[in-house]
Design a protein around this motif. Sequence first.
Motif, mmCIF file in Angstrom:
data_model
loop_
_atom_site.group_PDB
_atom_site.id
_atom_site.type_symbol
_atom_site.label_atom_id
_atom_site.label_comp_id
_atom_site.label_asym_id
_atom_site.label_seq_id
_atom_site.Cartn_x
_atom_site.Cartn_y
_atom_site.Cartn_z
ATOM 1 N N GLU A 88 40.503 45.564 43.056
ATOM 2 C CA GLU A 88 39.980 44.660 44.088
ATOM 3 C C GLU A 88 39.770 43.254 43.506
ATOM 4 O O GLU A 88 40.013 42.245 44.163
ATOM 5 C CB GLU A 88 38.655 45.232 44.603
ATOM 6 C CG GLU A 88 38.240 44.756 45.964
ATOM 7 C CD GLU A 88 39.099 45.334 47.099
ATOM 8 O OE1 GLU A 88 39.722 46.392 46.930
ATOM 9 O OE2 GLU A 88 39.136 44.692 48.162
ATOM 10 N N ASP A 97 44.399 39.958 53.736
ATOM 11 C CA ASP A 97 43.091 40.147 54.377
ATOM 12 C C ASP A 97 42.065 39.180 53.790
ATOM 13 O O ASP A 97 41.295 38.551 54.509
ATOM 14 C CB ASP A 97 42.602 41.585 54.167
ATOM 15 C CG ASP A 97 43.041 42.494 55.303
ATOM 16 O OD1 ASP A 97 43.621 41.970 56.286
ATOM 17 O OD2 ASP A 97 42.823 43.713 55.214
ATOM 18 N N TYR A 98 42.082 39.102 52.456
ATOM 19 C CA TYR A 98 41.128 38.188 51.814
ATOM 20 C C TYR A 98 41.426 36.736 52.170
ATOM 21 O O TYR A 98 40.506 35.955 52.426
ATOM 22 C CB TYR A 98 41.144 38.376 50.294
ATOM 23 C CG TYR A 98 40.238 39.498 49.837
ATOM 24 C CD1 TYR A 98 38.874 39.445 50.068
ATOM 25 C CD2 TYR A 98 40.750 40.605 49.185
ATOM 26 C CE1 TYR A 98 38.029 40.475 49.668
ATOM 27 C CE2 TYR A 98 39.918 41.641 48.776
ATOM 28 C CZ TYR A 98 38.557 41.566 49.015
ATOM 29 O OH TYR A 98 37.726 42.584 48.624
ATOM 30 N N LYS A 112 34.519 41.910 53.738
ATOM 31 C CA LYS A 112 35.784 42.478 54.239
ATOM 32 C C LYS A 112 35.550 43.899 54.767
ATOM 33 O O LYS A 112 35.958 44.235 55.875
ATOM 34 C CB LYS A 112 36.846 42.483 53.137
ATOM 35 C CG LYS A 112 38.235 42.821 53.648
ATOM 36 C CD LYS A 112 39.256 42.888 52.537
ATOM 37 C CE LYS A 112 39.269 44.275 51.941
ATOM 38 N NZ LYS A 112 40.459 44.608 51.163
ATOM 39 N N ARG A 168 32.312 39.123 48.771
ATOM 40 C CA ARG A 168 33.586 39.068 49.506
ATOM 41 C C ARG A 168 34.036 40.462 49.907
ATOM 42 O O ARG A 168 34.470 40.696 51.035
ATOM 43 C CB ARG A 168 34.677 38.446 48.630
ATOM 44 C CG ARG A 168 34.485 36.989 48.321
ATOM 45 C CD ARG A 168 35.598 36.558 47.387
ATOM 46 N NE ARG A 168 35.309 35.277 46.777
ATOM 47 C CZ ARG A 168 35.300 35.063 45.462
ATOM 48 N NH1 ARG A 168 35.561 36.043 44.604
ATOM 49 N NH2 ARG A 168 35.028 33.861 44.996
ATOM 50 N N LYS A 169 33.919 41.391 48.956
ATOM 51 C CA LYS A 169 34.364 42.760 49.241
ATOM 52 C C LYS A 169 33.504 43.354 50.350
ATOM 53 O O LYS A 169 34.007 43.995 51.271
ATOM 54 C CB LYS A 169 34.266 43.608 47.955
ATOM 55 C CG LYS A 169 34.480 45.088 48.176
ATOM 56 C CD LYS A 169 35.376 45.696 47.133
ATOM 57 C CE LYS A 169 35.570 47.181 47.355
ATOM 58 N NZ LYS A 169 36.106 47.496 48.673
ATOM 59 N N GLN A 178 41.465 39.804 44.814
ATOM 60 C CA GLN A 178 40.694 38.617 45.201
ATOM 61 C C GLN A 178 41.181 37.388 44.453
ATOM 62 O O GLN A 178 41.324 36.305 45.025
ATOM 63 C CB GLN A 178 39.202 38.838 44.902
ATOM 64 C CG GLN A 178 38.497 39.702 45.915
ATOM 65 C CD GLN A 178 36.980 39.623 45.785
ATOM 66 O OE1 GLN A 178 36.436 38.741 45.126
ATOM 67 N NE2 GLN A 178 36.299 40.560 46.408
#
Lengths: 145, 196
Positions: A8, A41-42, B184, B180-181, A12
């Motif tokens: 992840e 998506d980010y 989302k 951020r995670k 990012q």
Amino acid sequence: MKTTHLSEDEIQRYALAEHSRSAQSILHMEQCPQCRTAGLDYQLLFEDLKQQAAPAFDFDLADQVLSQLPAPKTQPVFSLYLIFSVLAFVALAAGLTAYLSAEISSLLNWLIIITFGMLAAGLLADQFTSHKKKMHTLNQANLQH
Amino acid sequence: MEDKELVNRIRNGDHHAFTVLIRNTERLVAQIVFKMIGNAEDRRDIAQDVYLKAYKNIPLFKFKSKLSTWIAQIAYNTCLNHLEKKKLVFPENEHRENEARQSTLEDLADQSADLNDNETLKNIFSSQRSELLKLAVNKLPAVYQILITLFHYQELSYEEIAQITGLPDGTVKNYLFRARKSLKDEILLHYKKEDL
């Protein structure tokens, strides 16, 4: 190419286009639809964050703060230069009066002195106003740049 | 106008220059104050206090950071002092903040385990996404909200954010990653729930 999916954190960093992303992860992103979708998506999320409405104060903050500051330092109205000029002018006028009073009749003498004095005072006031105006314009122009 | 010139003018008592400084930075200050202080009256007092402190301390400004970063740092610390004085924590986020401190990346991975791989933000209409994002941001711990705002909205660097908040660079990056995670996942989870 990296065969396992990106973490992840790597996704990012890819979405942020950070310099720290590795060449391997960039290559992986190009070839892995799942990681690419996560990256997109980010990117979408970051775009949406930029569009969020920002809070704002419902009063004039500058006005409120300025009213509480100590009075601004003002330049003395009469600078030393101006005071010396006036003193020199007065001394000159006095000397001229003394000289003329010995030479010409008193009525003509006063007429000359008053006319000369008024002219000089007018010129001096005009110079002072014009100087102040120029300084103000200069300050404004500097602040806007 | 450059920071140096603005500072010199303010040091010489130029109130117009100070007005320029306020106009240039009040949005940044508002972002911090609104995220940290819930009460409108307190926000008003604090915002004024920030600039009065800045005016008083500007002779001590050493140009080690941008002037706006320095102002933001004053704003952040003023809010923290206010909260400490009133024995308050960031609005409505006390328990969440504690949770956030303890949570690990693995926890977050678990939270998102329910998400279908096919769920993407692209499938959500822009207006709905914006609403969901607003909700998700409000659910974040206040410190995360500030970091997200400073990084993504004000576009400050990690270093600048670290200067403002006094957090180490690594912590700023770590918190931002989690935030951020979390955003989302929260949006996708919420969307999925609404969709059912």
